[in-house]
Design a protein around this motif. Sequence first.
Motif, mmCIF file in Angstrom:
data_model
loop_
_atom_site.group_PDB
_atom_site.id
_atom_site.type_symbol
_atom_site.label_atom_id
_atom_site.label_comp_id
_atom_site.label_asym_id
_atom_site.label_seq_id
_atom_site.Cartn_x
_atom_site.Cartn_y
_atom_site.Cartn_z
ATOM 1 N N LYS A 166 44.693 -26.227 91.735
ATOM 2 C CA LYS A 166 44.783 -26.636 93.331
ATOM 3 C C LYS A 166 44.268 -26.519 94.000
ATOM 4 O O LYS A 166 43.702 -25.346 94.803
ATOM 5 C CB LYS A 166 46.424 -26.355 92.877
ATOM 6 C CG LYS A 166 46.887 -26.746 94.690
ATOM 7 C CD LYS A 166 48.182 -26.229 95.087
ATOM 8 C CE LYS A 166 49.306 -26.631 93.870
ATOM 9 N NZ LYS A 166 50.539 -26.628 94.538
ATOM 10 N N GLU B 30 50.676 -36.550 95.449
ATOM 11 C CA GLU B 30 50.191 -36.215 94.646
ATOM 12 C C GLU B 30 50.372 -37.597 93.854
ATOM 13 O O GLU B 30 49.185 -37.770 93.145
ATOM 14 C CB GLU B 30 49.941 -34.560 94.734
ATOM 15 C CG GLU B 30 51.040 -34.368 93.312
ATOM 16 C CD GLU B 30 51.087 -32.960 93.564
ATOM 17 O OE1 GLU B 30 49.993 -32.564 92.101
ATOM 18 O OE2 GLU B 30 51.313 -32.267 94.502
ATOM 19 N N MET C 151 48.099 -40.003 92.906
ATOM 20 C CA MET C 151 47.044 -40.243 92.385
ATOM 21 C C MET C 151 46.432 -40.577 91.312
ATOM 22 O O MET C 151 46.877 -39.488 89.967
ATOM 23 C CB MET C 151 45.801 -38.588 93.126
ATOM 24 C CG MET C 151 45.565 -38.150 94.089
ATOM 25 S SD MET C 151 44.791 -37.019 94.278
ATOM 26 C CE MET C 151 46.240 -35.665 93.867
ATOM 27 N N ILE D 53 47.087 -38.445 100.711
ATOM 28 C CA ILE D 53 47.404 -37.999 98.895
ATOM 29 C C ILE D 53 47.735 -36.887 99.369
ATOM 30 O O ILE D 53 46.185 -36.527 99.243
ATOM 31 C CB ILE D 53 47.696 -38.291 97.878
ATOM 32 C CG1 ILE D 53 46.871 -39.811 98.002
ATOM 33 C CG2 ILE D 53 47.926 -37.755 96.603
ATOM 34 C CD1 ILE D 53 46.143 -41.097 96.660
ATOM 35 N N ARG E 214 49.444 -32.969 98.218
ATOM 36 C CA ARG E 214 49.768 -32.318 97.003
ATOM 37 C C ARG E 214 50.849 -31.130 97.774
ATOM 38 O O ARG E 214 51.426 -30.611 98.714
ATOM 39 C CB ARG E 214 49.365 -30.504 96.900
ATOM 40 C CG ARG E 214 47.647 -31.196 95.796
ATOM 41 C CD ARG E 214 47.151 -31.569 94.676
ATOM 42 N NE ARG E 214 46.614 -32.068 93.773
ATOM 43 C CZ ARG E 214 46.268 -31.467 92.472
ATOM 44 N NH1 ARG E 214 46.670 -30.473 91.991
ATOM 45 N NH2 ARG E 214 44.859 -31.843 92.053
ATOM 46 N N THR F 245 41.429 -39.084 99.870
ATOM 47 C CA THR F 245 42.462 -38.150 98.489
ATOM 48 C C THR F 245 41.150 -37.519 98.072
ATOM 49 O O THR F 245 40.405 -37.316 98.338
ATOM 50 C CB THR F 245 42.288 -39.757 97.729
ATOM 51 O OG1 THR F 245 43.222 -39.044 96.082
ATOM 52 C CG2 THR F 245 40.936 -40.745 97.578
ATOM 53 N N GLU F 246 42.019 -36.827 97.136
ATOM 54 C CA GLU F 246 40.858 -36.038 96.778
ATOM 55 C C GLU F 246 39.267 -36.618 96.016
ATOM 56 O O GLU F 246 38.979 -37.495 95.523
ATOM 57 C CB GLU F 246 41.329 -34.861 95.654
ATOM 58 C CG GLU F 246 42.329 -34.362 95.592
ATOM 59 C CD GLU F 246 43.718 -33.101 95.143
ATOM 60 O OE1 GLU F 246 42.537 -33.257 93.946
ATOM 61 O OE2 GLU F 246 44.410 -32.992 95.105
#
Length: 900
Positions: free
Chosen positions: A213, A367, A370, A348, A350, A309-310
Motif C-alpha cells: 500500500k 480504489e 483502479m 483515485i 486508497r 492514479t497510481e
Amino acid sequence: MNKSLRFSSILPTLFAALFFVSTSLFVSSCKPTQSTTDTSTKKDSTNTANDFLVPIEESENQFKKDIPEPIWKPKKGSYHATKTKEFDLIHTKLNITPDWERQWVYSTATLTVQPHFYDQNKIDLDAKGLAIESIKLLAGSSKNETTKPLRWDYDGKWLTVRLDREYTKEEKITVEINYIAKPNEAIWTNSVLSNIEEEGFFFINPEGKTKGKPRQIWTQGETSNNSMWFPTFEAPNFRGTQEVFITVADSLQTLSNGRLVSSQKNEDGTRTDYWKMEKSHAPYLTMVAVGEFAIIEDKWKDVSLYYYTEKWHAPYAKDVFGKTPEMIEFYSNYLDYPYPWEKYAQIIVRDYTSGAMENTSASVFMEGLMVDKRSVQDHDWEGIISHELFHQWFGDLMTAESWANLAMNESFADYGEYLWLEHSKGKKEADQNIANEKSSYLREAQAKREPIIRYFYTSENDMFDSHSYAKGAVVLNMLRYHIGEEAFKISLQKYVKANVFKAVELDNLRLIVEEVTGQDLTWFFNQWFMEAGHPELNIDQNYQDGTLKMTITQTQDLRYSPIYRLPLEIDIWENGKSTRHKVTLDKAEQIFEFNTESKTQKPELVVFDPSGYLLAQKNQEERTAQEWRLIAKNYENYIPKISALYNLAGSVENDTTFNLLMEVAKNNDFAPYRTQAIRSLGEYNLENLENPEAQDVEKKITEIVTLLKEMALSDKDNLTRASAIDIVSQYGAFPKLWEQTLKDSSYFVISNTIYSLINVYNVEALDKIEPFENIEERHIVYAIAEYYSVYGIKGKYDWFVKNADRISGTEMSYFLNHFTQYLINQPKDIQKKGIEYLVYQAKTNSNVQTRKDAYQSLTVLKNAFEEELKLELEIEQKMDDIRNQEKDRRVTEFQQALGF
C-alpha cells in the motif's frame, strides 16, 4: 458524494439480485409511447375507507387505538435550522505542511470575513481538536501589513476570536491563525468530540508498515470534518474563495481545488505547491491529496482535465475516465451552462471512506476504480463518474442551504446518472437505472421512512441514505414526466442560472418550475419531498356490461404519510390494441369507470401505470400467463417487460411461453431482456422429465441447452454470457463448455465458470481452478478464496497471504472472511502462522476497518478453538496485546462490543 459501494463475493447471488424484479414492490418506469384523451368517468366512493378523510388528529387517535407503531416510524430528532450567518466568508488562505511521522499538520489559516449585517466584535469558528498557537489581526496592504495579537477562547470544538473592536458590515476583517492540526489523535482524546466519526485529514500508511500500500494523504470534508484541519464556518450555506499552499517531499504530487499556480522547490528537498480557487465554494468542499501519482492529462474545450492514479494504473486511466469530456459536453449543453470551474481533476485513492466525493473541481474516488483494460468491460464506472461530475453544478456551483436539504445535492447527482445513461446508451438503460433506484428506496423503506427534505434528522450522517439519493432521483423523474421533457429541461436551466454561487433549498426549485409551467405545484413538492413514505395502492378491477370498474384504495399509514394526489395512466387492451386513459387519484378510495368496446367480453389486458414513472407499492390480482405474454410481447418499457419475462418462468411448459422466451433470448437487442429470458427458461429444468403433463420435455431441454451454450460463448454482453454459464451447468452440458468459457475475455464470465465448476465437480475442481491463481481481479479472487476455504484445500496459505498483502479497502473485509474460514480447516502449524498474520494486520494496518476485521477474525478463531485450550489461550493473549496497543477509539469500541 457517492455512498460506499460493496461487492458480492458470490457472483450467482449478484446476478439474482441484478435480474430479479418484484412486481409487488414497484411498477413500470418508462415514458409512454402515445397519449390519448381521457375517456373515463370518475366517481368518489362512499366506502368506509373515506373515514381516512377526517381531520388528522382524529384519524391519528383512532389509529393509535388499533394499530401498533410500524418498524419504519419516522424518527424525529431536534429541529436543524440553517446556520445563522453572523459573517460572510470572503476568503480562506491555508499554508500547510503535513508531518507523516506524527500524523500532524503544521498550519497557518488566514481568513478574511465580513459582518453579514449586524456589527460584530468576535468571530465564532468551527475548529475541532486544533492546537492553537497564536491569532493575529492583519491590517494594511501586503507591503505595509501590520499585525495585532488577538485573544481567543477555545474548548476543543469552537474557537472564539476576540476582535479589537466592533466591526460593521462595510468592513472586511483578516485574521491569521497559527496552529497544529492533530486529526488522528484529537477526535478520540477530546471528550467534546465524541460524536465525530472521521478525522477529515487522512494519513494512509504513513509509516509504510502495510505491505503493498502506498503512502497517501487525502481529505474528506463532508459533512463537518474539514474543521479537523482548518478553522472555518463549517456549514453548507457559507462559501468563499480559497488559496492552499502545501509543502511536501519533492517526489510527491499534490492536488487541491482550483488551478495550480506554481510549484516552488525548497532547499530542504521539499516543494511547495500553490493552488488557487478564484470562484467561491462551500468550505466542506475544500480538499487536498498527496502521494506518488501518475497524472494523465485530457481536455474539454479550454478546460484542463486531469486523472490522478497510481503509476501502474496510468495506462488504463483513460479507459476508466476517458468519457469525461463527452459527459461535460452533454451536461453543459443540457443545462445551458458550461462547466463552471477552472479545471476538473479526478483522483483515485486508497482506503477511501465512501464511494466518491465531489470536491469542487477535484473529485476523489475509491480504489475500486483502479481496474485494468480487461476489467473495464466488466466494471462500468460511468455511473459514479457522472454522479460526481453532475455535482459540480448541483452541490458545488449551487449548494444545499443546510444538511436538511441534502437532496438538493444528492437527488440531482443520482438523476444526473439517469440523464447520462439516457443520452449515451438509451432510454432502456436509463429506465433500468431508475428501476434500481426505486428498488433501493423501497428496500430501505421496509425499516426506515423519512421525508426527503427533513429538518428533524437525528444526525447528519443519517441523511446519506436511499431517501436523499434514490427516492429523490425517482421523484425528479416523476416531476419530469408530469410536466414534460421540455418544461423540465428549461426549469433546470433556469434553476441553475438563478442560483449560481448560492445556497438553495426546495422552494428555489419549486418556484422556478412553477414559473416555467404556470402551474401551482405545491401539492407535488409537499407530498413527495416533505412527507415520509410513499403510496401503497390496492387495485381491484371488475368488468360488467361493457364497463370496466377500477377501485383504487390508498392503504399507506396515514399517521405518517399523506393521501397522495396521483396523476395516473391506465392502458386497456381490446382486439389487440390499447387505449390509454388518464385519471387523477386524490382520495383515500376512488372508483374509475371505463367504457369498453365489447359489452360481453372483458378486456384482454389492463396495465396500471404502463409508463412506469410512479413510485408506489401496488397490490392487485395475479396475472395469468397469457396476460404476462401480452405484456412481454407488446411493451418495450423496462419494468413491464422485465416483470413479464420474470413471471413467465412459471409457465415455460406452455409452448407459447416457451417460444416467446426463446425469441427474446435469441433476438432482442437489449441484454437485460435476453438475460432474464434465459433465466426464466432455466426454470424449466430436468425435473420436468418426471412431469407427465409437460409436453415435449426432452425437445425443449435440448433447445434450451443448445441456446445457452451458444449464448455462453457468443453473446455480446458479459453478464448475459455469465448467466448462460450459470444456467447451463444445471443441465449436465457444462463439461463440454467450461474449457472454452475459461478463455473468455470477461472476468465475470470466468468467475461464474469457476463457481459452476465448483458446483459440478466440488473438491475435484482443483486442477481446473489452480491455473487462475495469479489473476488479481477481485471476482476471480473471491471465487477461488471461497472454494479454498469451503473445501479446506491444503497448501494455499501462501496464496491467501499474497493476496491479503495487496488487497485493501472494502475488498479486504470480504477476503479476510474467507481467510478465517480457511484457517479453521487447516493443520495446527498453518493455523498458528495465520493467527500471527491476523495479529500483524490488527496491529499495523493503517485502515481502521481492516484492523477491526482482523481482530474479529481472531475472535472467530478463538471461539472455533474452544476445545483446544492452549491455542485458545494463545489467541486471547495476543488479542489482549492488540487492545493494549490500539489508540483509535473507533477500533477499541468495536473490540469492546465483541467482548473479551
